[in-house]
Write a protein that holds these residues in place. Sequence first.
Motif, PDB file in Angstrom:
ATOM      1  N   ILE A 128       0.838  -1.212   0.000  1.00  0.00           N
ATOM      2  CA  ILE A 128       0.000   0.000   0.000  1.00  0.00           C
ATOM      3  C   ILE A 128       0.869   1.256   0.000  1.00  0.00           C
ATOM      4  O   ILE A 128       0.642   2.182  -0.788  1.00  0.00           O
ATOM      5  N   VAL A 129       1.861   1.288   0.874  1.00  0.00           N
ATOM      6  CA  VAL A 129       2.731   2.471   0.962  1.00  0.00           C
ATOM      7  C   VAL A 129       3.485   2.680  -0.348  1.00  0.00           C
ATOM      8  O   VAL A 129       3.539   3.794  -0.872  1.00  0.00           O
ATOM      9  N   HIS A 130       4.054   1.635  -0.907  1.00  0.00           N
ATOM     10  CA  HIS A 130       4.854   1.786  -2.122  1.00  0.00           C
ATOM     11  C   HIS A 130       4.001   2.132  -3.343  1.00  0.00           C
ATOM     12  O   HIS A 130       4.401   2.966  -4.170  1.00  0.00           O
ATOM     13  N   ILE A 131       2.849   1.523  -3.484  1.00  0.00           N
ATOM     14  CA  ILE A 131       2.000   1.821  -4.644  1.00  0.00           C
ATOM     15  C   ILE A 131       1.410   3.222  -4.534  1.00  0.00           C
ATOM     16  O   ILE A 131       1.392   3.973  -5.520  1.00  0.00           O
ATOM     17  N   CYS A 132       0.950   3.607  -3.346  1.00  0.00           N
ATOM     18  CA  CYS A 132       0.446   4.981  -3.176  1.00  0.00           C
ATOM     19  C   CYS A 132       1.563   5.998  -3.415  1.00  0.00           C
ATOM     20  O   CYS A 132       1.330   7.053  -4.019  1.00  0.00           O
ATOM     21  N   SER A 133       2.756   5.690  -2.968  1.00  0.00           N
ATOM     22  CA  SER A 133       3.893   6.579  -3.185  1.00  0.00           C
ATOM     23  C   SER A 133       4.211   6.699  -4.673  1.00  0.00           C
ATOM     24  O   SER A 133       4.477   7.795  -5.170  1.00  0.00           O
ATOM     25  N   MET A 134       4.177   5.567  -5.374  1.00  0.00           N
ATOM     26  CA  MET A 134       4.476   5.594  -6.806  1.00  0.00           C
ATOM     27  C   MET A 134       3.418   6.385  -7.579  1.00  0.00           C
ATOM     28  O   MET A 134       3.754   7.188  -8.457  1.00  0.00           O
ATOM     29  N   VAL A 135       2.149   6.197  -7.250  1.00  0.00           N
ATOM     30  CA  VAL A 135       1.076   6.930  -7.934  1.00  0.00           C
ATOM     31  C   VAL A 135       1.221   8.434  -7.676  1.00  0.00           C
ATOM     32  O   VAL A 135       1.086   9.249  -8.588  1.00  0.00           O
ATOM     33  N   THR A 136       1.499   8.801  -6.435  1.00  0.00           N
ATOM     34  CA  THR A 136       1.700  10.212  -6.113  1.00  0.00           C
ATOM     35  C   THR A 136       2.916  10.769  -6.839  1.00  0.00           C
ATOM     36  O   THR A 136       2.900  11.907  -7.326  1.00  0.00           O
ATOM     37  N   MET A 137       3.963   9.963  -6.957  1.00  0.00           N
ATOM     38  CA  MET A 137       5.156  10.395  -7.677  1.00  0.00           C
ATOM     39  C   MET A 137       4.842  10.650  -9.148  1.00  0.00           C
ATOM     40  O   MET A 137       5.329  11.624  -9.735  1.00  0.00           O
ATOM     41  N   VAL A 138       4.015   9.800  -9.748  1.00  0.00           N
ATOM     42  CA  VAL A 138       3.641   9.980 -11.152  1.00  0.00           C
ATOM     43  C   VAL A 138       2.872  11.285 -11.326  1.00  0.00           C
ATOM     44  O   VAL A 138       3.193  12.115 -12.188  1.00  0.00           O
ATOM     45  N   VAL A 139       1.849  11.481 -10.502  1.00  0.00           N
ATOM     46  CA  VAL A 139       0.986  12.653 -10.652  1.00  0.00           C
ATOM     47  C   VAL A 139       1.756  13.946 -10.375  1.00  0.00           C
ATOM     48  O   VAL A 139       1.719  14.895 -11.173  1.00  0.00           O
ATOM     49  N   LEU A 140       2.458  13.991  -9.257  1.00  0.00           N
ATOM     50  CA  LEU A 140       3.214  15.192  -8.911  1.00  0.00           C
ATOM     51  C   LEU A 140       4.376  15.409  -9.883  1.00  0.00           C
ATOM     52  O   LEU A 140       4.664  16.542 -10.278  1.00  0.00           O
ATOM     53  N   GLY A 141       5.026  14.335 -10.299  1.00  0.00           N
ATOM     54  CA  GLY A 141       6.112  14.449 -11.266  1.00  0.00           C
ATOM     55  C   GLY A 141       5.635  14.977 -12.605  1.00  0.00           C
ATOM     56  O   GLY A 141       6.296  15.822 -13.222  1.00  0.00           O
ATOM     57  N   GLU A 142       4.482  14.488 -13.077  1.00  0.00           N
ATOM     58  CA  GLU A 142       3.934  15.003 -14.336  1.00  0.00           C
ATOM     59  C   GLU A 142       3.595  16.483 -14.214  1.00  0.00           C
ATOM     60  O   GLU A 142       3.840  17.259 -15.140  1.00  0.00           O
ATOM     61  N   TYR A 143       3.044  16.867 -13.091  1.00  0.00           N
ATOM     62  CA  TYR A 143       2.712  18.279 -12.880  1.00  0.00           C
ATOM     63  C   TYR A 143       3.966  19.145 -12.904  1.00  0.00           C
ATOM     64  O   TYR A 143       4.021  20.171 -13.592  1.00  0.00           O
TER      65      TYR A 143
END
Length: 158
Positions: A128-143
């Motif tokens: 849960i921690v790693h997948i949520c972190s990865m999804v947040t990294m994708v969204v914030l990184g794209e922004y």
Amino acid sequence: MSGQRGGSRLRQASMKNFNPRLIFSQIVALQCFHYLSLGLLVQINHVLYGQSVTVDRIFTDEYLKVWHGGWQDAFAVFFSYAVVGSFLMAIIVEKSKKCLDFSFTLFVVHLLIVCAYDGFPSTWDWWIVHICSMVTMVVLGEYLCARREMEDIPLLQL
């Protein structure tokens, strides 16, 4: 006939921009900075909360128990991926359309290292921690990458 030539030109242009050494260097740089920031956050947790400093905190699921007192390590993983990783992606990768690829690659390489170090992660907390972190990294990184792509190109003043 002209449609085929146009498609051929596009493929040639995209292959001309394909640089495996650059991509590999970006992946290695992102991975190294991820572990550097995660190690720094583990050190900060040691100072603030008196936690032991061991490589196991990074490469095992033993300490990453959100519901049983391991929230400090979960925060360190999340902050390292989501915040630090996103800013690093904006600096190293610079292209918003590549954020998903690089985030997923970072996650898969980390998962392979974890599997080699201690076996397949078996706790839901780790996933849960790693997948949520990865999804947040994708969204914030794209922004962040999109903002960087939209910046004006400085012109030379004579």
